[in-house]
Structure formats: structure tokens, C-alpha cells
Scaffold this active site. Structure first.
Site, short mmCIF file in Angstrom:
data_model
loop_
_atom_site.label_atom_id
_atom_site.label_comp_id
_atom_site.label_asym_id
_atom_site.label_seq_id
_atom_site.Cartn_x
_atom_site.Cartn_y
_atom_site.Cartn_z
N HIS A 148 -8.70 7.25 -1.64
CA HIS A 148 -7.83 8.17 -2.15
C HIS A 148 -7.52 9.30 -1.55
CE1 HIS A 148 -9.02 7.07 -6.68
NE2 HIS A 148 -8.76 5.83 -6.11
N GLU B 32 -7.75 12.45 -1.92
CA GLU B 32 -8.82 13.70 -1.82
C GLU B 32 -9.85 13.18 -0.92
OE1 GLU B 32 -6.86 13.49 -6.10
OE2 GLU B 32 -7.59 12.04 -4.69
N CYS C 147 -9.89 12.04 -9.91
CA CYS C 147 -10.64 10.91 -10.72
C CYS C 147 -12.33 11.25 -10.46
CB CYS C 147 -10.37 9.63 -10.05
SG CYS C 147 -11.05 9.28 -8.47
N CYS D 122 -13.38 11.06 -6.59
CA CYS D 122 -13.06 12.26 -5.98
C CYS D 122 -13.75 13.57 -6.29
CB CYS D 122 -11.36 12.50 -6.08
SG CYS D 122 -10.89 10.80 -5.20
#
Length: 143
Positions: free
Chosen positions: A46, A48, A76, A79
Site C-alpha cells: 500500500h 502508506e 486501512c 496502514c
């Protein structure tokens, strides 16, 4: 956040969900990231997480006190947890994630009073631009 949107657009052009993130401290960008889940075939890639990892490499340690994590989408749980563990001081995101958001949409990871670290969290920065980018991406996928 505008730089995050540019990173998100680049991810979208690669066929990734268009999310971009960066970590900043004292006016210096420490790390950037955009989704690489599809290209790397790894659910943990991801934006992040990639930005936090790059920032940690740059500062030579995992603690990112005084830093701000910016993302085009509400983080999410994975993260958000990484941001808490890295001790970022602030999290700023654009659009809400009504399926997996970990600030206020679905989960309460970032603002859970039970933890030992409590970053300042702000949502909605350039949210219309980010939401439009995401909506356009998923509309094109459905066609």
C-alpha cells in the site's frame, strides 16, 4: 496532498488502485509511495506503507516522531497500525474509505483511546479530487 494526488494518478495509470502517500517532517519529504499491490502481487504494498518504509530508511530508524503521513485515502487498518507503530505525529487524508477505513469510516484504529500513541488525524483535505480519481478508476474497471 497535491503531490499525493500525482502519485495516485501514476498508480492508476499502472492499473493500481489510485492511492498516493508521503511522509513529511519540518517541510522535508522523507518518503513517498503509491500502490503497488498488483504489480508486486503483494497485498501489503500500500502507498502508506511504502512511504513509511522509505521515510524510515531515510532517517535511519523506525521512529517518525514529528512527521506527518499524508494519503489520498483514509488508511486501512494495516496502514493505520503502521503509522501508529512508527509514532507519526499526524495523519492527514483526503477521501473516506467506507469499506476499510481505519479512522472513522469502519474501524477506529487511529483514534482508539486504548493505545499508547495518539496522532492528530485530519480527513477531507482535497477529498473531492481524490474521490473523483477513485470513482473514475473503478468505473473504468467495470466497463
Amino acid at each position: 496532498m497535491r503531490r499525493c494526488l500525482r502519485l495516485a494518478r501514476a498508480a492508476g495509470r499502472r492499473g493500481e488502485v489510485p492511492v498516493g502517500a508521503l511522509v513529511e517532517r519540518e517541510g522535508r519529504i522523507l518518503g513517498v509511495g503509491s500502490n503497488q499491490v498488483e504489480v508486486r502481487r503483494d497485498a501489503s504494498r500500500h502507498a502508506e506503507l511504502l512511504a513509511l518504509q522509505a521515510a524510515s530508511r531515510r532517517v535511519g530508524g523506525w521512529r517518525l516522531e514529528g512527521a506527518t503521513l499524508y494519503s489520498t485515502l483514509e488508511p486501512c487498518p494495516m496502514c493505520a497500525g503502521a503509522a501508529l507503530l512508527a509514532r507519526v505525529s499526524r495523519v492527514v487524508y483526503a477521501a473516506l474509505d467506507r469499506r476499510k477505513g481505519a479512522d472513522r469510516s469502519v474501524y477506529d484504529v487511529l483514534s482508539n483511546p486504548g493505545g499508547n500513541h495518539h496522532p492528530v488525524v485530519s480527513g477531507g483535505c482535497l477529498a473531492p479530487e481524490s474521490a473523483a480519481l477513485l470513482q473514475g478508476f473503478f468505473q473504468r474497471l467495470r466497463q
